[in-house]
Write a protein that holds these residues in place. Structure first.
Motif, short mmCIF file in Angstrom:
data_model
loop_
_atom_site.label_atom_id
_atom_site.label_comp_id
_atom_site.label_asym_id
_atom_site.label_seq_id
_atom_site.Cartn_x
_atom_site.Cartn_y
_atom_site.Cartn_z
N THR A 183 -20.94 -56.24 48.82
CA THR A 183 -21.48 -56.83 47.61
C THR A 183 -21.92 -58.26 47.89
OG1 THR A 183 -19.98 -55.46 46.31
CG2 THR A 183 -21.00 -57.34 45.18
N TYR A 184 -23.05 -58.65 47.25
CA TYR A 184 -23.61 -59.97 47.50
C TYR A 184 -22.87 -61.03 46.69
CZ TYR A 184 -26.88 -63.83 47.95
OH TYR A 184 -27.43 -65.05 48.21
N PHE A 185 -22.53 -62.15 47.38
CA PHE A 185 -21.89 -63.30 46.75
C PHE A 185 -22.56 -64.58 47.24
CE2 PHE A 185 -18.53 -60.11 46.80
CZ PHE A 185 -18.03 -60.20 45.51
N GLU A 186 -22.34 -65.65 46.49
CA GLU A 186 -22.71 -67.00 46.91
C GLU A 186 -21.53 -67.92 46.67
OE1 GLU A 186 -27.54 -66.98 46.13
OE2 GLU A 186 -26.23 -68.20 44.86
N GLY A 187 -21.38 -68.92 47.55
CA GLY A 187 -20.27 -69.85 47.39
C GLY A 187 -20.52 -71.16 48.08
N ASP A 188 -19.81 -72.19 47.65
CA ASP A 188 -19.80 -73.50 48.30
C ASP A 188 -18.54 -73.60 49.15
OD1 ASP A 188 -22.12 -74.07 46.91
OD2 ASP A 188 -21.09 -75.17 45.31
N PHE A 189 -18.71 -73.85 50.45
CA PHE A 189 -17.59 -73.93 51.38
C PHE A 189 -17.39 -75.39 51.77
CE2 PHE A 189 -18.87 -69.60 51.52
CZ PHE A 189 -17.78 -68.85 51.94
N PHE A 190 -16.19 -75.91 51.58
CA PHE A 190 -15.86 -77.28 51.94
C PHE A 190 -14.99 -77.22 53.19
CE2 PHE A 190 -16.89 -77.15 47.51
CZ PHE A 190 -17.66 -78.27 47.30
N LEU A 191 -15.49 -77.82 54.27
CA LEU A 191 -14.96 -77.56 55.61
C LEU A 191 -14.09 -78.70 56.12
CD1 LEU A 191 -18.29 -76.17 57.11
CD2 LEU A 191 -16.52 -74.94 55.85
N LYS A 192 -13.23 -78.35 57.08
CA LYS A 192 -12.38 -79.32 57.76
C LYS A 192 -12.99 -79.66 59.12
CE LYS A 192 -7.95 -77.60 55.92
NZ LYS A 192 -6.64 -77.02 56.31
N PRO A 193 -12.76 -80.88 59.60
CA PRO A 193 -13.30 -81.24 60.92
C PRO A 193 -12.77 -80.34 62.03
CG PRO A 193 -12.59 -83.19 59.74
CD PRO A 193 -12.11 -82.03 58.95
N GLU A 194 -11.51 -79.93 61.94
CA GLU A 194 -10.91 -79.13 63.00
C GLU A 194 -11.20 -77.65 62.85
OE1 GLU A 194 -7.77 -79.66 59.76
OE2 GLU A 194 -9.40 -80.81 60.69
N GLY A 195 -11.94 -77.28 61.81
CA GLY A 195 -12.24 -75.87 61.55
C GLY A 195 -11.53 -75.40 60.30
N GLY A 196 -12.02 -74.32 59.73
CA GLY A 196 -11.44 -73.84 58.49
C GLY A 196 -11.98 -74.61 57.30
N CYS A 197 -11.33 -74.44 56.17
CA CYS A 197 -11.86 -74.99 54.93
C CYS A 197 -10.76 -75.64 54.10
CB CYS A 197 -12.55 -73.90 54.11
SG CYS A 197 -11.52 -72.45 53.81
N THR A 198 -11.16 -76.54 53.22
CA THR A 198 -10.23 -77.11 52.24
C THR A 198 -10.27 -76.33 50.94
OG1 THR A 198 -11.93 -78.66 51.48
CG2 THR A 198 -10.45 -79.42 53.21
N LYS A 199 -11.45 -75.75 50.61
CA LYS A 199 -11.56 -74.90 49.43
C LYS A 199 -12.90 -74.18 49.48
CE LYS A 199 -13.71 -78.24 46.28
NZ LYS A 199 -13.74 -78.79 44.91
N VAL A 200 -13.02 -73.13 48.67
CA VAL A 200 -14.27 -72.40 48.51
C VAL A 200 -14.47 -72.19 47.02
CG1 VAL A 200 -15.53 -70.26 48.96
CG2 VAL A 200 -14.04 -71.22 50.72
N ASP A 201 -15.67 -72.53 46.52
CA ASP A 201 -16.03 -72.28 45.13
C ASP A 201 -17.05 -71.15 45.10
OD1 ASP A 201 -14.44 -74.40 44.37
OD2 ASP A 201 -16.09 -75.84 44.29
N ILE A 202 -16.65 -69.99 44.53
CA ILE A 202 -17.58 -68.87 44.38
C ILE A 202 -18.48 -69.16 43.20
CG2 ILE A 202 -17.81 -66.39 44.03
CD1 ILE A 202 -16.60 -67.23 46.72
#
Length: 677
Positions: free
Chosen positions: A633-652
């Protein structure tokens, strides 16, 4: 009849326990190509198709709707006017609008017959979005009808450290071509306006290149030492030319008034860096005995909002003396001008005699504090813009390298730069060559200046000088290490001054620089402007390999250009474009780019990314397919990233509440960060 669909509200449901297969594949490119071939769609038909989509599901903060080819819309509130799309007043009004490049894609991957969903695939125009580096949209609404898309709102423009709000209205054909009309309430530009004025103009995008043009009439404007009355102020900004302004009108030069234009340069962040003007001037006054001092020529201004270097070159009369050429500096005050320099006076036999002179024009009067022959040991050369090279000291004959050489030892003036040392003199006919070896004085840095100056018939024919800096050159937050100052003039042209060296900005940037330098009336450094390349440390995000330009003043240093950086989420790296600013040890940056984005099993070929001092790294409106209950299924989101990799949060940012709850349950364990729906 009017029907209103307000802000979409989403209730909270309990999270369902599901087993979700994680599938993420390349989905949507961040840029789309304009459609080609075939006639353009009928505007009424196109609007009716949009009308039907709005009937099914109106634009909302989490629901994009296709407006026309390559344009989708989201909104905080949607209001529909009219009962049918063909009604004369039929219109869809979007409050808190987002207009973006986009297209419809299948809601289920690999199933073209599935219900289409509108996807954001490229640039957008919305509140909070920068349009230029010193201008961003604050509020945006849109009115969509068969006649097109009309946008309204206001923008915030930052100039000379002050942010002003300007309202706008205009039309939008697509995200690459649009134009809006701007009209401000009274606003001020420190360093230019002396009182608030009303600006009008336009903000436009032509084939994706955005530009700003504003103009205003002001009864008075003041840039540094230059006062302009009846001023027409024109302001321009674009990615290609940066931010600049011109102030045209009647310019006061002591007691005289002349028509002219002052050209003002800002950095990309809107800070005033430099101001220049070349103006025709006529300085005239009557001496106590009734005889006139009347000189006409050119006045050159070079400086910033705080101080100006002013030079004059011209000709005329001083009482009974005919002046072929006058060259020197001007000091300006209210209704008063003071000239200090040299004048070439025509003798009775037609020959020219060079003399030192000081002249004061005060209102309608004039007086000459002194006019006399150069002292023994004084050598003078003038340039066409009124600048002067002067050597003054004792002249001796010395044995150097086994040869008898004539040497002048004392003080040297190169434009406004001062030095002390010696020069070897060689005379050939009417030409004098000085081989200079002297230490700069009162420049704010230590350097030994060497090279040659050739003066022919009293005019500087050629000057090529270099000064190796001992230590550092500091200007605000910028420091030049291992720098060399180069000065040159050919055929009587103005002294061009430039530095080469390593530029360091508060330990953050370390770049190689080749920059033009501007010096004030006392010989102190006012600004640097030129090209740089090297590395920039962006907090913990790593080192950006940077190429671009720098504009530096005592108040602010701005780097503008592009660079590449790699992180765990960006395996192929990303090329950023944008601006890095350091103001009084307060670094900020806003960089934008595109790159391949990867996090956990989500892998997107091209994502829009931004990196800023305040918000960190964000991948915005990332489109991806994700398998929910076996259905990609198609989604869109804003990904807030960490310098070392991974994310701090995702807003769908899209999808129904049920599938978003399912997505949240599946993504959070995989990503290791909160997923907000």
């Amino acid at each position: 009849m009017q029907r209103s669909s307000g802000r979409v509200s989403i209730g909270r449901l309990s999270t369902l326990a599901v087993v979700v297969s994680l599938i993420a594949t390349v989905t949507v490119s961040c840029t789309t190509s304009p459609s080609t071939g075939g006639p353009p769609p009928n505007p009424t038909q196109q609007f009716c198709e949009f009308w039907d989509r709005v009937e099914d599901a109106p634009p909302a903060e989490d629901n994009a709707v296709l407006v026309k080819d390559e344009v989708v819309a989201l909104a905080e509130d949607t209001t529909v006017s009219g009962s049918e799309c063909t009604d004369p007043g039929a219109e869809v009004e979007l409050d808190g609008a987002v207009l973006a490049e986009g297209e419809e894609v299948p809601s289920e991957q690999g199933n073209p017959s599935s219900a289409p969903t509108a996807a954001v695939t490229g640039d957008e125009i919305s509140a909070g979005q920068p349009v230029l580096e010193n201008l961003r949209i604050q509020a945006l609404s849109a009115e969509i009808s068969r006649y097109g898309i009309t946008v309204r709102g206001n923008v915030a423009v930052r100039l000379s450290g002050v942010t002003s709000t300007i309202g706008f209205v205009g039309t939008l054909a697509n995200l690459h071509n649009w134009s809006i009309t701007l009209s401000s309430s009274a606003l001020s530009i420190p360093g230019i306006t002396t009182a608030p004025v009303v600006f009008n103009g336009s903000l436009a995008s032509v084939n994706g290149v955005r530009s700003l043009s504003l103009s205003a009439f002001a009864s008075s404007a003041k840039v540094g030492d230059v006062t302009v009355t009846g001023a027409l102020i024109n302001l321009h900004a674009s990615p290609a030319t940066g931010v600049s302004a011109s102030v045209a009108g009647a310019i006061k030069i002591g007691p005289s008034t002349a028509s002219g234009t002052v050209d003002v340069v800002f950095d990309r962040a809107g800070a005033l860096v430099s101001a220049k003007a070349d103006i025709s001037a006529h300085l005239v006054g009557t001496q106590a005995g009734g005889k006139k001092v009347d000189l006409a020529g050119k006045v050159k201004f070079d400086g910033n909002a705080n101080e100006m270097s002013v030079s004059f070159s011209g000709s005329g009369i001083i009482g009974d003396l005919v002046v072929n050429e006058a060259s020197g500096s001007l000091e300006l005050a209210t209704n008063r001008a003071t000239f200090v320099g040299v004048v070439d006076v025509v003798g009775a036999d037609g020959s020219t005699v060079r003399m030192n002179a000081s002249i004061v024009w005060d209102g309608l009067t004039a007086f000459v504090p002194y006019i006399d022959l150069p002292a023994v040991g004084q050598i003078l050369g003038t340039l066409i813009n009124g600048q002067v090279f002067k050597a003054e000291g004792s002249i001796t004959v010395e044995v150097l390298g086994g040869q008898l050489r004539t040497v002048v030892t004392g003080d040297f003036l190169i434009g406004t730069l001062k030095a002390n040392g010696s020069a070897i003199l060689e005379t050939s006919g009417t030409s004098v060559t000085l081989e200079l070896d002297a230490a700069l004085q009162d420049a704010g840095f230590d350097a030994t200046i060497t090279g040659a100056v050739i003066i022919t018939d009293g005019h500087v024919e050629t000057a090529v000088l270099d000064a190796a800096v001992d230590g550092q050159v500091s200007l605000g937050d910028a420091t030049l290490n291992g720098a060399n100052l180069h000065i040159e003039s050919f055929n009587g042209g103005p002294f061009d001054m430039s530095f080469e060296g390593q530029l360091v900005v508060e330990g953050q940037a370390q770049v190689n620089a080749a920059v033009d330098a501007s010096f004030g009336p006392n010989g102190t450094l006012l600004s640097l402007d030129g090209d740089v390349n090297g590395s920039v440390q962006l907090q913990t995000w790593g080192i950006l390999n940077f190429t671009g330009t720098v504009v530096a003043s005592p108040e602010q240093v701005t780097l503008t250009g592009s660079g590449a950086i790699s992180t765990n989420n960006l395996p192929l790296g990303i090329v950023f474009n944008g601006t890095i600013t350091s103001k009084l040890t307060e670094p900020t940056w806003q960089l934008n780019g595109t790159g391949r984005f990867r996090i956990a099993s989500i892998n997107v070929a091209t994502a829009r990314l931004s990196l800023s001092h305040t918000a960190g790294m964000a991948a915005t409106r990332v489109g991806f397919y994700f398998s929910i209950l076996g259905i990609p299924t198609y989604f869109e989101g804003d990904f807030f990233l960490k310098p070392e990799g991974g994310c701090t949060k995702v807003d769908i940012t899209n999808g129904g509440i049920l599938v978003r709850l399912l997505l949240k349950a599946a993504l959070e364990p995989s990503l290791g960060c909160p997923v907000n729906i």
